[in-house]
Design a protein around this motif. Structure first.
Motif, PDB file in Angstrom:
ATOM      1  N   THR D  15     -70.164 -63.734 -21.484  1.00 24.38           N
ATOM      2  CA  THR D  15     -70.523 -64.934 -22.237  1.00 24.38           C
ATOM      3  C   THR D  15     -70.604 -66.195 -21.392  1.00 24.38           C
ATOM      4  OG1 THR D  15     -68.254 -65.588 -22.816  1.00 24.38           O
ATOM      5  CG2 THR D  15     -69.374 -64.067 -24.319  1.00 24.38           C
ATOM      6  N   GLN D 123     -73.412 -62.379 -32.978  1.00 26.12           N
ATOM      7  CA  GLN D 123     -73.394 -63.653 -32.244  1.00 26.12           C
ATOM      8  C   GLN D 123     -71.979 -63.951 -31.726  1.00 26.12           C
ATOM      9  OE1 GLN D 123     -71.888 -66.741 -32.824  1.00 26.12           O
ATOM     10  NE2 GLN D 123     -73.051 -67.920 -31.337  1.00 26.12           N
ATOM     11  N   GLN D 127     -70.267 -65.033 -27.728  1.00 26.30           N
ATOM     12  CA  GLN D 127     -69.803 -66.389 -27.396  1.00 26.30           C
ATOM     13  C   GLN D 127     -68.316 -66.467 -27.085  1.00 26.30           C
ATOM     14  OE1 GLN D 127     -70.714 -69.474 -30.289  1.00 26.30           O
ATOM     15  NE2 GLN D 127     -70.811 -71.017 -28.701  1.00 26.30           N
TER      16      GLN D 127
ATOM     17  N   ASP F  86     -77.167 -68.955 -31.996  1.00 22.80           N
ATOM     18  CA  ASP F  86     -76.210 -70.065 -31.879  1.00 22.80           C
ATOM     19  C   ASP F  86     -76.549 -71.165 -32.890  1.00 22.80           C
ATOM     20  OD1 ASP F  86     -75.318 -68.616 -29.696  1.00 22.80           O
ATOM     21  OD2 ASP F  86     -75.143 -70.352 -28.397  1.00 22.80           O
ATOM     22  N   LYS F 122     -69.290 -78.485 -30.895  1.00 24.98           N
ATOM     23  CA  LYS F 122     -69.911 -78.233 -29.593  1.00 24.98           C
ATOM     24  C   LYS F 122     -69.013 -78.691 -28.450  1.00 24.98           C
ATOM     25  CE  LYS F 122     -74.898 -78.300 -30.431  1.00 24.98           C
ATOM     26  NZ  LYS F 122     -76.129 -79.049 -30.113  1.00 24.98           N
ATOM     27  N   TYR F 125     -66.244 -76.351 -27.575  1.00 24.49           N
ATOM     28  CA  TYR F 125     -66.696 -75.160 -26.841  1.00 24.49           C
ATOM     29  C   TYR F 125     -67.011 -75.459 -25.377  1.00 24.49           C
ATOM     30  CZ  TYR F 125     -66.680 -71.870 -30.704  1.00 24.49           C
ATOM     31  OH  TYR F 125     -66.278 -71.020 -31.718  1.00 24.49           O
ATOM     32  N   PHE F 134     -72.411 -73.852 -26.741  1.00 28.87           N
ATOM     33  CA  PHE F 134     -73.529 -73.474 -27.592  1.00 28.87           C
ATOM     34  C   PHE F 134     -74.837 -73.736 -26.839  1.00 28.87           C
ATOM     35  CE2 PHE F 134     -70.350 -73.678 -30.868  1.00 28.87           C
ATOM     36  CZ  PHE F 134     -70.768 -72.733 -31.786  1.00 28.87           C
TER      37      PHE F 134
END
Lengths: 242, 242, 242, 242, 242, 242, 242
Positions: D15, D123, D127, F86, F122, F125, F134
């Motif tokens: 990922t 998905q 990730q 995503d 976002k 992440y 993302f």
């Protein structure tokens, strides 16, 4: 030393794909299966036979005390090739699942469903980090409701397939060849056992011999619908016949 | 320096397969076993004997205070070769399992089941990340219900097998050779102890001698069904006999 | 620069085996022990003595305020060599275990059991990821029920052994040599203290001298069964005698 | 050996993005799909057809016992190419989601929503660390409320798209070519099945033949609104027609 | 570029031992201490003094707003050298521990115990993965019950020791030299403050000068038993005296 | 092959800074955005228009079934470029947040706040391990309370900014150039739609043409305050006009 | 390419020390700050001014919609340089802390305490694994109880310091130089704003000009004790004056 793609690292991290879409760790786990003692299963119209070889590394090994054919429930048994300790964990799990099924539904678990349940555990160990795949293949066989003989083999990847006959372990290739040539679907249960035994004999090196200690045999016949293991005497008798 | 496959990384990450289906970490843990003090077990019709050598690195070591033969329950004992601290953890676990079994079922735990319980812990430490395998092999022996002598050895992989006689540690190879030549199944318990002791003596280097401090002996005879350790005097007497 | 197997990575990841079955991280933790101040213990029939050297890196260090001999319970004390902060954590743990034992069982904890409890924590830190082994060796000594003097040393691996006398730290090798030559089991407690002190003196470089500030001494005699530390005056008197 | 960017490590950690914005692990998972048995789906005004080839590695494989077309609910089925064990996990999940939908809303789940639910799981596996992507592509087809035929394919990345016709696996490229040339939207359901079958035939090597064992067929027609699988006889008849 | 053992990786992974028993990360954390502003403490019979230099990187820095001497409780204060943000976390922790002690036991926390509590946190950050050691050394000083002045310094390793005087940070070496030469135990509190100030002055480069903004001073005298910080005026007066 | 700083490893571990303060993984995620289908938004005094191109890889793709413009709430829609799976996750999240806001506050969510809520996910992440950023940029547009048109674009880093017009994806650079030259703030909504469409047309290669299937259009006009998508007919009409 | 110590790996793993006691990841995070838009704060006796530049990458960016000066509570505001999405997270956190303080204590939070609270979060992100440091520096300014103007800057390390004036971002060095030359403590608030604006102007390249869109200004004067942002008109007027 030439480095092929395997050596470039795709095979060292758990559960990742190589550029050609392989999971090397799963492939390598299958190598552990191929190094195991020869194990095979045969399904005919009259029933299912499971057979496992036992080899003595030393005379001091109490080979009669080693179990390679396991009853999972009244109607179904299994055997394995590969890492014995990995196999034990899955067999314990299978037994508890079969028992639980009886308790909840009051009927025997379907053999394909039981195999699926084992295989789902195997699959999880190929997709999640922090664990390695199971280095063992199981052959599961028995009689389902409606006198249906069933024989399935589940791979380290978690994939499982139904077979007429299947052989794995060190002699797997040779035994499969023998079975491909000699398999017939309408054998009676006695002949099915003999076919399985002869397939194992085909894997022996010149001079090697089977005796009652070096083979374990289990079978489930359509008539009784139950899985039984042959006693020492039954195995001796059988070997003498051949 | 030539790099074989081991050096290419398959042996450094925990719990992954090498291309030939080996788990190197588990193989290396077995090396720790091979470096341990010599330890052995012998099973005959009259009972089971466990024997462990103790070596003095320094005169100041109070070798009599070191325990290498452990009672797990009235009917079963064990010994080990390898990392002593790893062994201790497993022995504690085995004792609590044996005790719990008595409390719940009001009867002694079966020796094979007890060995399986230890081995399941070992297996888990070879398949899950964040831990290393146990660097210890245990020899478990005792008398089961029905006056059945039992002797099993469990490897770092979690595989365990029943034996007539088994020897591990530094002198394991030599002791095994001696036992293969001299083992007979129908010895009385006294002769079984002497056989075990002579197997250990076969591993001594020229000039080395055993004394009551350098060996620990436990046995379970079929008649009493209980596991006992020899006292200092008993060991002295025995060594004088030989 | 030639790379031996250690440099190939077996010693960098925590808790994995090298091809010869070693746990390098545990071996290296022992190096931290060897770099510590000299510490030793002696057990005779009359009791147990623990002794620790204290060295002044600077005159401004308030060496009298540094504690190296710790009472764990009325009947047992300990000292250590290696990382002081690691030692402190284990000593705190040992004290709470000893106290808890008194509260629950209303009797002093057995010294071997207390040592085992410490050692089990150490073992866990060698087998599980995300932590390093403890870089400290503890010498635990005292008088058990039945006037039994006990002296044990626990290594970073979690292995512990009973000793007549044991010395660790920078001067450990020299002190051990001295003790091997001069140890006698039937010394009275005063002579035991003097033997311990002379063993430490044997490790001094030419020109170095001990004074009441550079040594800490604790002992437990069979008669009283309690662990006591020598006061500054007692240490001064003792050093003057020698 | 020349190292392209792929070999520089972007494809080995799970990922993470490569400098060109690719997720190599996801791309490689698609390679596993391309190595699977040929699988295809066709949607016309009269309904949807799913078709999967089954290949026999050995005569002993009981290919009739292998299921490649799965009913997910009365109105919707699916098939897959890629890792069979990964596919099984997602199909189980889809079935439970479809069932739950019926229980809660008392109406069949929308086919696009069901596909989205499967794809969201996929998905997540691209990730988050500690897992690998699913190495499987699913073709989902059926009849939605209002007699709407639906056909969707979900990729290992979790992306899904609607298709008139779609073919994946080893013969995917050839079958797609055939379908692009021969697809018509207003075929009746029988002709749709024949079109799907001919697309599969186009992928056969010279000399290869289809029989009732080497193909599995499912369809949902607009009139009944239900998903059905062809029986062995129906498949035999069909193949004879062609 | 020659690679010493440090460069071979022992210093990059957190909390592992190098072959010589060092924890490089802890050693490097001490380097962050050595790069901090000079900080020192002096303990005499009359009390304890803590002193910290403050340097202006730019004229725009409001140096008077920066606190380097912290009261932890009425009777005890501290200062630090190293990473300011790390120091802040430990000081907050120390304050809450001191407060909690008062609440529970209704008496001031012992200074050595408070230092131990801080040091135990530091030790944990050197033994567990996923964190780095604290890059800060704290000097803790105050007056314990019974008019006992106490001065301790705790290192990034979690080791702490009592001192008559101790200096850390950029000028630590020079200040220590000055203190070793000029320290006397029986100074009154005013002279103790002057000694500390002169030790700091010894670290100034030619041309550099101290003013009331570039130094912070705290002290606890035996008579009052409380920790106080000098006001701007008091610091000005003091500097003018010298 | 020359290795720039990117190739030295700063771009391979998730969420770490390179020496110049970049987060390479975030930069690479933006590359996934640049490879997406062209997507753009335009805001004028009369309202906001979102427009997304759809490209057919194969004739068999049912492009009309693919949604690229999404209503998030009555007054706000969005589109995206980059990894479709995503994008779907973030759109689902945005919808649930908008709905929740209506339920709790009984009024539509502010468009900037909704964008912030997406962007906070976002950002998380990009700062925490075990996940990747993302690989998608979202264009969010609609009409806020008080007839305020709003248009914002949120990047993979979690940064978002307001725009008069913004274009991303493969044709993003060319479309931006077109918009910079032709943008006027006081267009009516019809002209705004045409401007957006012409900006997309500017990105077509010679010979390429748009049809009603290859573009999706959504808009929110100040008068109605609601977000609507153009139907197939409306798109056909519009394209014919141009 | 010559490899300095940074390139040897100390800068790639999160939160570890280099041999010289640096935390490279934290240093690199500061590089992200230096690449941000110029931002500055000035504190005089009359109050505090925060000022942030806004630059237009494209004409289509709605720069008036971008907020760079944030009110945290009635009496305190802040601005930042560095990663905007990181800044947003910390500002949200600061606002919720300020609000919570009012709710619990019914009085405004002290500005230094509020800064400490933000900085403690930053520190934690430099010491624990699995996260990266915040790539943002915040300038916090306002009026505390007792009409005390306060100005603090918090670095990615979590260190914060009080300043008379401070400038960060691309033009930080030049603006600092200007402020060092021109700063006076006793300016009225209007002159303080002008000083801040001129410091920003000093960073413009030849030909560049400020307009009301390219700068945002907030201030808190001692008299009102509240933080206010200048309107577009006020900014226009101000720029015309200069």
């Amino acid at each position: 030393m030439a480095l092929g793609p395997a050596a470039m690292g795709y095979d060292r991290a758990i559960t990742i794909f190589s550029p050609d879409g392989s999971l090397y760790q799963v492939d390598y786990a299958f190598e552990a299966v191929k190094r195991g003692w020869t194990t095979l299963g045969v399904k005919t119209k009259s029933g299912v036979v499971l057979l496992a070889e036992k080899r003595k590394a030393t005379q001091l090994l109490d080979v009669d005390g080693i179990e390679k054919i396991f009853m999972l429930d009244d109607h179904v048994g299994c055997t394995f090739a590969g890492l014995a300790s990995d196999g034990r964990i899955l067999i314990d799990y299978a037994r508890s699942q079969a028992l639980q099924h009886r308790l909840i539904y009051d009927e025997p678990i379907s053999i394909e469903y039981l195999t699926k349940v084992i295989s789902d555990v195997k699959q999880a160990y190929t997709q999640h980090g922090g664990v390695r795949p199971f280095g063992v293949a199981l052959i599961v066989g028995g009689i389902d409701k409606g006198k249906q003989p069933k024989l399935l083999m589940t791979e380290p990847s978690g994939q499982f397939m139904p077979y007429y006959a299947v052989a794995i372990g060190q002699g797997g290739y040779t035994a499969t060849e023998y079975l491909e040539k000699n398999y017939k679907e309408d054998l009676d249960i006695q002949s099915t056992i003999l076919l399985a035994l002869r397939a194992l004999m085909a894997t022996l090196k010149p001079g090697e011999k089977l005796n009652y200690s070096s083979v374990e045999i289990g079978y489930a016949d359509v008539d009784s619908g139950t899985f039984k293991k042959l006693t020492t005497e039954e195995r001796s008798d059988l070997l003498q016949k051949i």
